[in-house]
Design a protein around this motif. Structure first.
Motif: not given
Length: 502
Positions: A61, A66, A91, A95-96, A137, A140
């Motif tokens: 993250s 990224r 993950d 992470r998003n 999600a 994140e």
């Protein structure tokens, strides 16, 4: 998928990531366990592992990396040559949702499937992609929760006065906090003694170079280098930690009254820190360029026009080989009439003045007289906060009314501090002028300051033809009377009981 016959196994690249790598046995998400899980999955599917790519000590993250992590860059390079990118858990890749979706589209352009072992997801199917986005999600949200908890933990540590971690300031050591939870700081006696010794040198009128020599002689070494340097010693002496202050995002933490909060025992007093700040203040670049180049620069005057002699040279070599460095009257160049301009050999006159100084005044004590107006440290802090508020008011969404009210209070406080009663103190350093001279070996500016503080008159008269060497009668020296002036300037330092600028 990339073109491959049914007889050939799919080619897979294994991607492994761990934010904080402390060894293979660190946790169940260690690189080794991630590799084993992916390799076992590939073996069960009959896939060929082309390469294992790792990103260790890399956060998923991290806004600065990224999808630009070094390992993930390598995976992208391999996409044209593989059929599957496999990872132990979703993950580990992203992470998003945004990052996951971007990478999935990049892989799709090369007809490459993404496979997550833990979630048993085949991301080539619509259902798999849908579930993967839901899981991403959640990843994140987890990353955001961790960030929030970290920020709250830091705020809580600050509120309780606990040490937040990182490099321990020189002069301190970490101990269990008085609350029984977390760590705090206490003075490390030996290092603190070195800090005080260096500070005392500077506060007594010595140079930072001399302070450096003193702590080296005492056996002091910094935490992260083999030896102290001028810059590293300056950083320590001017650091807020010596006053027990803690910083957050580069700013000293203040209480509701605007004053810096003291979180642990200070090594220096505020008054000492204020004087150190004044003594070690860096001069503007233009002023540094105007520093004296020779021992007697600005101290000798011409007997004819009373102007200051300037450093020059004579001889066929100019300023190069064969030239002689001299102190020269430049009256005409400076627009000043001089009927009999003079010059004198720089090396000879410097040796003569230095010898006379040590012979006449060497046994006299070094005395420092300090004049201060109010709390200089608080005044400097108030000035800094006024500047910060001035910038904050111009920012979008700023609460101008509240900031303006605070600014008014600070301006009133600045006025009160500026008008505070002046105090004067005199300190004997324990050194003689000859000892101070010896300590400043190699430091032309420090030795020149000693001479400037004690030399009243040094007029250079015209030389006579046929005289070899230095005719001492050309340079009569008059030393300052050994008495304290009645009205020293702000922050003045007196060396040998005569005034010099700090």
């Amino acid at each position: 998928m990339n073109a491959a016959s049914t007889a050939k196994p799919l080619r897979a690249v294994i991607y492994v990531r761990l934010s904080s790598y402390k060894g293979e046995t660190d946790s169940t998400t260690s690189p080794q366990r991630q590799r084993e899980a992916c390799e076992a999955y590939c073996l069960a599917k009959g896939w060929e592992v082309v390469e294992v790519v790792e990103d260790l000590n890399v956060s998923g993250s991290d806004k600065g990396l990224r999808l630009d992590r070094p390992g993930l860059r390598r995976v992208r390079e391999l996409l044209p040559a593989v059929d599957v990118v496999i990872f132990s858990k979703l993950d580990r890749l992203a992470r998003n949702v945004v990052d996951f979706d971007i990478f999935a589209k990049i892989a799709a352009k090369h007809d490459v499937a993404l496979v997550s072992v833990a979630e048993s997801l085949d991301l080539t199917t619509p259902g798999g992609r849908f579930v993967a986005q839901i899981l991403a999600a959640f990843g994140e949200m987890e990353a955001a929760t961790i960030a929030q908890r970290t920020a709250e933990g830091i705020a809580g540590a600050v509120k309780l006065g606990r040490w937040r971690g990182g490099a321990t300031p020189y002069g301190y050591r970490t101990v269990t906090h008085s609350s029984g939870s977390g760590r705090g700081l206490e003075i490390e006696p030996e290092e603190a003694a070195h800090v005080r010794a260096a500070a005392e040198v500077v506060l007594s009128g010595g140079s930072l170079y001399r302070a450096l020599q003193v702590i080296r002689e005492r056996g002091s070494v910094p935490r992260r280098a083999e030896a102290w340097s001028i810059s590293s010693l300056r950083v320590v002496l001017l650091g807020p930690s010596l006053l027990g202050h803690m910083t957050r995002k580069g700013e000293v933490i203040r209480g509701d009254d605007g004053r810096p909060v003291v979180f642990w025992p200070p090594i220096l007093t505020e008054e000492e820190a204020s004087r150190l700040r004044a003594a070690l203040a860096r001069k503007p670049a233009g002023e540094r360029r105007r520093r004296a180049s020779r021992l007697l620069s600005g101290l000798l005057t011409c007997a004819s026009c009373h102007g200051r002699l300037r450093v020059g040279s004579s001889g066929s070599g100019g300023t190069g080989t064969g030239s002689v460095i001299r102190y020269v009257c430049r009256g005409e160049v400076d627009g000043r009439k001089c009927d009999s301009p003079t010059s004198i050999d720089a090396r000879l006159v410097e040796e003569y003045v230095a010898e006379s100084f040590l012979e006449d005044l060497g046994d006299h004590p070094v005395v420092m007289r300090v004049e201060s107006s109010g709390d200089l440290l608080e005044l400097a802090d108030v000035e800094a906060e006024i500047r910060d508020l001035g910038r904050a008011i111009t920012e979008p969404g700023a609460d101008v009314g509240a900031l303006a009210s605070r600014l008014t209070l600070l301006q009133e406080r600045r006025a009160a501090l500026s008008e505070a009663e002046t105090t004067v103190s005199t300190i004997a350093t324990g050194e003689t002028l000859s000892e101070a001279w010896a300590a400043a070996e190699g430091d032309v500016d420090a030795r020149r300051a000693l001479l400037a503080a004690n030399l009243a008159v040094a007029v250079v008269h015209k030389g006579r033809r046929g005289v070899k060497g230095l005719d001492k009668r050309r340079v009569p020296l008059v030393w300052q009377p050994l008495a304290l002036p009645e009205a020293p300037r702000e922050g003045a330092v007196l060396v040998g009981a005569t005034e010099a600028t700090a």
